[in-house]
Design a protein around this motif. Structure first.
Motif, PDB file in Angstrom:
ATOM      1  N   PHE A   1      39.997  43.272  39.493  1.00 42.95           N
ATOM      2  CA  PHE A   1      38.498  42.767  39.344  1.00 42.95           C
ATOM      3  C   PHE A   1      38.004  42.569  41.329  1.00 42.95           C
ATOM      4  O   PHE A   1      40.056  42.794  41.993  1.00 42.95           O
ATOM      5  CB  PHE A   1      39.069  41.260  39.277  1.00 42.95           C
ATOM      6  CG  PHE A   1      39.338  41.329  37.531  1.00 42.95           C
ATOM      7  CD1 PHE A   1      38.070  41.019  36.594  1.00 42.95           C
ATOM      8  CD2 PHE A   1      40.236  41.011  37.097  1.00 42.95           C
ATOM      9  CE1 PHE A   1      38.425  40.881  35.795  1.00 42.95           C
ATOM     10  CE2 PHE A   1      40.196  40.849  35.893  1.00 42.95           C
ATOM     11  CZ  PHE A   1      39.771  40.622  35.503  1.00 42.95           C
ATOM     12  N   PRO A   2      37.324  42.330  41.705  1.00 44.76           N
ATOM     13  CA  PRO A   2      37.129  42.647  42.946  1.00 44.76           C
ATOM     14  C   PRO A   2      37.234  41.616  43.983  1.00 44.76           C
ATOM     15  O   PRO A   2      38.493  40.646  43.600  1.00 44.76           O
ATOM     16  CB  PRO A   2      35.074  42.031  43.222  1.00 44.76           C
ATOM     17  CG  PRO A   2      34.877  41.311  41.824  1.00 44.76           C
ATOM     18  CD  PRO A   2      35.900  42.209  40.783  1.00 44.76           C
ATOM     19  N   ALA A   3      37.421  41.860  45.156  1.00 48.32           N
ATOM     20  CA  ALA A   3      38.401  41.186  45.913  1.00 48.32           C
ATOM     21  C   ALA A   3      37.213  39.812  45.982  1.00 48.32           C
ATOM     22  O   ALA A   3      36.085  39.914  45.930  1.00 48.32           O
ATOM     23  CB  ALA A   3      38.085  41.726  48.264  1.00 48.32           C
ATOM     24  N   GLY A   4      37.916  38.823  46.197  1.00 41.68           N
ATOM     25  CA  GLY A   4      37.620  36.977  46.578  1.00 41.68           C
ATOM     26  C   GLY A   4      37.434  36.457  44.660  1.00 41.68           C
ATOM     27  O   GLY A   4      37.093  35.736  45.035  1.00 41.68           O
ATOM     28  N   SER A   5      37.841  37.341  43.395  1.00 41.61           N
ATOM     29  CA  SER A   5      37.355  37.845  42.409  1.00 41.61           C
ATOM     30  C   SER A   5      39.594  36.191  42.379  1.00 41.61           C
ATOM     31  O   SER A   5      39.755  36.807  43.245  1.00 41.61           O
ATOM     32  CB  SER A   5      37.904  38.555  41.352  1.00 41.61           C
ATOM     33  OG  SER A   5      38.713  39.203  41.555  1.00 41.61           O
ATOM     34  N   SER A   6      39.262  35.728  41.148  1.00 46.60           N
ATOM     35  CA  SER A   6      40.227  34.356  40.519  1.00 46.60           C
ATOM     36  C   SER A   6      41.564  35.524  41.148  1.00 46.60           C
ATOM     37  O   SER A   6      42.094  35.356  41.764  1.00 46.60           O
ATOM     38  CB  SER A   6      40.493  33.848  39.706  1.00 46.60           C
ATOM     39  OG  SER A   6      41.810  33.059  39.136  1.00 46.60           O
ATOM     40  N   PRO A   7      41.489  36.217  40.579  1.00 47.05           N
ATOM     41  CA  PRO A   7      43.052  37.585  40.302  1.00 47.05           C
ATOM     42  C   PRO A   7      43.487  38.195  41.811  1.00 47.05           C
ATOM     43  O   PRO A   7      44.525  38.544  42.251  1.00 47.05           O
ATOM     44  CB  PRO A   7      42.582  38.760  39.075  1.00 47.05           C
ATOM     45  CG  PRO A   7      41.442  38.351  38.531  1.00 47.05           C
ATOM     46  CD  PRO A   7      40.794  37.523  39.488  1.00 47.05           C
ATOM     47  N   ASP A   8      41.907  38.717  42.411  1.00 47.25           N
ATOM     48  CA  ASP A   8      42.699  39.208  43.718  1.00 47.25           C
ATOM     49  C   ASP A   8      43.330  38.142  44.162  1.00 47.25           C
ATOM     50  O   ASP A   8      43.887  38.420  45.399  1.00 47.25           O
ATOM     51  CB  ASP A   8      40.941  39.809  44.157  1.00 47.25           C
ATOM     52  CG  ASP A   8      41.523  40.459  45.669  1.00 47.25           C
ATOM     53  OD1 ASP A   8      41.784  41.170  45.683  1.00 47.25           O
ATOM     54  OD2 ASP A   8      40.818  39.682  46.347  1.00 47.25           O
TER      55      ASP A   8
END
Length: 330
Positions: A45-52
């Motif tokens: 997932f992209p930077a800043g997403s919950s998984p990131d």
């Protein structure tokens, strides 16, 4: 040769042999020390997403504990499945992945053409954090409590609609599971994302939905949505003011979203065990618990067996809904 000379040679050889044997454990440990190079932590997932955010919170203490840099790499697309595929195909023993529950459970059931198989391509390491979904409705929804609301939903039949951020998402499957457990029959309306689902609820286009706790709490606190209950087996510390739907009479209903760290199935078991021990200790520290709580997760830090059990249970529960309704995504 004299007998005394032979005795001296024999004694010296014995000392040398013992010395060599004494050095073997240290030499062996040095040869098998792991990791001996930077570790790559893949996020789909992209930077800043919950998984990131979770991956980056874990990276620094993990690097410190292992004595090697931990490099977070974002391989984005297909709801995290591109990153998951990269982990599954990785070789060399220096790659792990931070994934969400869908990537590790139902991905192949939803899309049989998927290039990886969650059941065989990963070695579970640790369940990091869990969270319930929150059943929400417009502020003027009928029923004084969760039981009364579900009674009203049953009476409404298919005249009500519910929204999700797309076919095959946990919001979609969670609602279909609730329908199967309660006899309610709202019609599914897929939206591009949660923000559009929220707008549909506020405008009265939708009568109910399941949202992640952080998003739901914000809108409930602002008086824009009404919280009905949470999907976990009991009350959640993430949304302590709401009852669980199980407590409201919904039987055999326990659904949580979660994230976890896994390795390729090819990683040696000893390395998996070491990562599990280190990650579990990190996640259970007060500092990391607080950080994950702020991100909307209840910290776990399980052993590999705990994660494997969760993967199996969720695959069975949601897989039954997917098969019964022949749900597919491309």
């Amino acid at each position: 040769m004299t007998s005394s000379y032979l005795r001296r040679r024999t004694a010296l050889a014995g000392v040398a042999l013992l010395a060599g044997q004494a050095m073997l454990p240290a030499a062996h440990a040095q040869a098998t020390a792991w990791p001996d190079r930077p570790l790559h932590l893949i996020v789909g997932f992209p930077a800043g997403s919950s998984p990131d955010l979770t991956a980056r919170a874990l990276a620094e203490p993990l690097a410190k504990a292992l004595g090697q840099p931990v490099i977070v790499e974002n391989k984005v697309g297909a709801g995290g499945n591109i990153g998951a595929d990269a982990v599954a195909k990785a070789r060399g023993g220096d790659t792990i992945g931070l994934m969400i529950n869908g990537n590790l459970t139902i991905a192949k059931l939803l899309n049989p053409a998927l290039r990886y198989d969650p059941a065989t391509d990963f070695a579970p390491i640790s369940l990091i954090g869990v969270a319930p979904l929150v059943l929400v409705a417009p502020v003027n929804a009928p029923g004084a409590d969760a039981r009364a609301f579900l009674d009203a939903a049953r009476a409404a039949g298919n005249t009500w609609s519910y929204g999700s951020p797309g076919v095959g998402t946990v919001g979609h499957l969670g609602m279909e599971l609730l329908k199967a457990r309660t006899g309610i029959a709202p019609v599914h309306v897929p939206y591009p994302g949660y923000s559009q689902v929220f707008s549909g609820l506020v405008r009265g286009e939708l009568q109910l939905s399941m949202l992640p706790p952080a998003l739901a709490q914000t809108q409930i606190a602002a008086g824009k949505l009404r919280g009905i209950g949470v999907t976990s087996a009991g009350r959640s510390p993430l949304v302590p003011e709401l009852p669980s739907l199980a407590d409201a009479g919904v039987k055999n209903f326990n659904l949580e979203i979660w994230n976890a760290v896994v390795a390729p199935a090819s990683m040696p078991p000893a390395h998996v065990a070491k990562l599990a021990e280190v990650l579990g200790a990190i996640v259970r520290t007060p500092e990391m618990r607080a950080q994950l709580f702020q991100q909307g997760w209840q910290a776990v830090g399980s052993a590999p067996e705990g994660l494997a059990s969760r993967i199996k249970a969720d695959t069975q529960t949601l897989g039954a809904i997917i098969r019964a309704q022949n749900i597919r995504v491309q």
